[in-house]
Design a protein around this motif. Structure first.
Motif, PDB file in Angstrom:
ATOM      1  N   TYR A 305       0.822  -1.214   0.000  1.00  0.00           N
ATOM      2  CA  TYR A 305       0.000   0.000   0.000  1.00  0.00           C
ATOM      3  C   TYR A 305       0.855   1.263   0.000  1.00  0.00           C
ATOM      4  N   ARG A 317      -5.658   4.748  -1.553  1.00  0.00           N
ATOM      5  CA  ARG A 317      -5.288   5.636  -0.459  1.00  0.00           C
ATOM      6  C   ARG A 317      -6.209   6.850  -0.403  1.00  0.00           C
ATOM      7  N   TYR A 341      -4.046   2.417   6.429  1.00  0.00           N
ATOM      8  CA  TYR A 341      -3.811   1.502   5.314  1.00  0.00           C
ATOM      9  C   TYR A 341      -3.371   0.140   5.842  1.00  0.00           C
ATOM     10  N   LEU A 346      -6.425  -3.246   1.466  1.00  0.00           N
ATOM     11  CA  LEU A 346      -6.128  -3.102   0.040  1.00  0.00           C
ATOM     12  C   LEU A 346      -6.688  -4.291  -0.732  1.00  0.00           C
TER      13      LEU A 346
END
Length: 423
Positions: A305, A317, A341, A346
């Motif tokens: 990420y 993001r 994150y 993700l």
């Protein structure tokens, strides 16, 4: 009386009355989870207990992707909503959670669950629903093999690469480094057996067997010593380790190996939860004043990420910053994300983007059957990862790419040459 019998009984009515009757019958026969303004997905996952973070992170990323799409008007005018059902990563709760979503909540599809043993319990339920009602599962977060093979494969669309692909990638890398005495550290249950099978298959292609095979008991946490397993691995003259298990147990193995002065390369696949593992070891480094994070490599089914040169990572993001999802309402088991994150969120975001791509291709007349046909006609496509995605009648897995990641003081880094970061 069934809607079909109602229509037959009303054939003699005036045309305008027959039209009204057909409209009512159509309402009864409406596609599950689909309305003119909404499509509803069901996520059966761990939202309580020690594994709550797995479900929450998948939900966070998917929620951010769907929120972005919804803010832009949805897909063909429909907004996407997730209904979550907690299975606590307990196999005995998995099928009931999936059934609640399919039968009581009447969701369009199952989406984004986590876990291998839980998925194995859901598959028989899913196959029956697929055969009767074309129900399907999109993007389970599992690298296991059964849902990629008959009889389950027609009812499942995977997004991520499999464990076999992850393990083959690291075995190839270790062999290239001259590391041929590869030892195993795996959880002593069905989950560990899936990982062991992947390792044995990869080694067999080189005419090799594991140098040592050490197991640990399910539920073992970071406070428990792994000295017995290390003794097994040392006795086998192991020169590299593949550790397949929970973040707690695998972090304990790394801690104990490094504190014992054993600095051989150690690998864990995506299922370990690399963020949680590294968080445990960073805290331990502070406590013992010794480095513990060197010579580690993780395979992932998504990029880092921190790889902001990838279009999709930039979009992920931005979506996470804009919507800041935390946990499904009323669920989460007290889990608090360590950062905005994560690899898990993700994966959820990428899975949702793949779902949105197929929904877009399906068109405004959305049914399960039409979605299935659209998915199998996707062919090759790119989600913004510089990795080819593909779906077809003979391929129900979007991505096959495996990313090698390692941690630095500045954050996660990705490499296509793991030999450059391992000793």
């Amino acid at each position: 009386m069934s809607p079909r019998r109602d229509v037959k009984r009303l054939r003699g009515l005036a045309p305008w009355l027959l039209l009204g009757a057909l409209t009512c019958a159509g309402a009864v026969l409406a596609e599950p989870g689909v309305s003119p303004t909404e499509v509803v997905l069901g996520q059966p996952a761990a939202f309580s207990g020690p594994s709550a973070g797995l479900g929450v992170e998948m939900w966070r990323g998917a929620s951010a992707a769907f929120a972005e799409a919804n803010a832009a008007g949805g897909v063909h005018g429909r907004k996407v909503r997730i209904v979550a059902a907690d299975d606590a990563l307990n196999p005995e709760q998995a099928a009931p959670a999936a059934l609640r979503l399919l039968k009581e909540q009447q969701v369009f599809a199952l989406f984004g669950g986590v876990g291998d043993a839980t998925l194995m319990k859901v598959l028989p339920v899913l196959l029956r629903a697929f055969q009767r009602e074309q129900a399907f599962y999109f993007a389970p977060s599992s690298g296991a093999q059964p849902q990629r093979e008959p009889p389950w494969e027609p009812a499942v669309f995977n997004v991520r690469a499999s464990y076999r692909q992850e393990i083959r990638a690291i075995v190839d890398a270790f062999i290239a480094l001259g590391r041929r005495r590869i030892g195993l550290f795996v959880q002593n249950d069905a989950f560990g057996a899936i990982g062991r099978d992947a390792i044995l298959r990869a080694l067999q292609d080189y005419g090799l067997k594991p140098a040592a095979d050490a197991t640990y008991r399910k539920g073992q946490d970071f406070t428990v010593s792994t000295q017995p397993q290390l003794e097994v691995l040392r006795a086998g003259k192991t020169d590299a380790i593949i550790a397949i298990g929970t973040a707690q147990a695998c972090a304990a193995l790394i801690r104990d190996a490094r504190l014992a002065g054993w600095d051989l390369p150690i690998h864990s696949p995506s299922v370990v939860g690399a963020d949680a593992l590294v968080s445990l070891l960073r805290a331990e480094e502070q406590r013992v004043s010794k480095p513990l994070l060197g010579n580690l490599i993780f395979t992932q089914v998504v990029p880092s990420y921190d790889d902001t040169d990838l279009d999709l990572v930039q979009q992920y993001r931005a979506a996470m910053e804009r919507h800041r999802p935390t946990a499904p309402p009323g669920l989460g088991g007290g889990y608090t994300p360590a950062s905005l994150y994560s690899f898990g969120s993700l994966e959820g975001y990428i899975s949702a983007r793949a779902m949105l791509a197929v929904l877009e291709k399906t068109g405004p007349e959305l049914t399960r059957q039409r979605f299935h046909a659209a998915a199998e006609s996707m062919g090759k496509f790119d989600l913004g990862l510089r990795a080819v995605g593909e779906l077809s009648p003979t391929r129900h897995q979007v991505l096959s790419k495996v990313w090698f990641t390692y941690v630095t003081a500045e954050g996660w880094r990705t490499t296509s040459a793991p030999g450059t970061v391992l000793r």
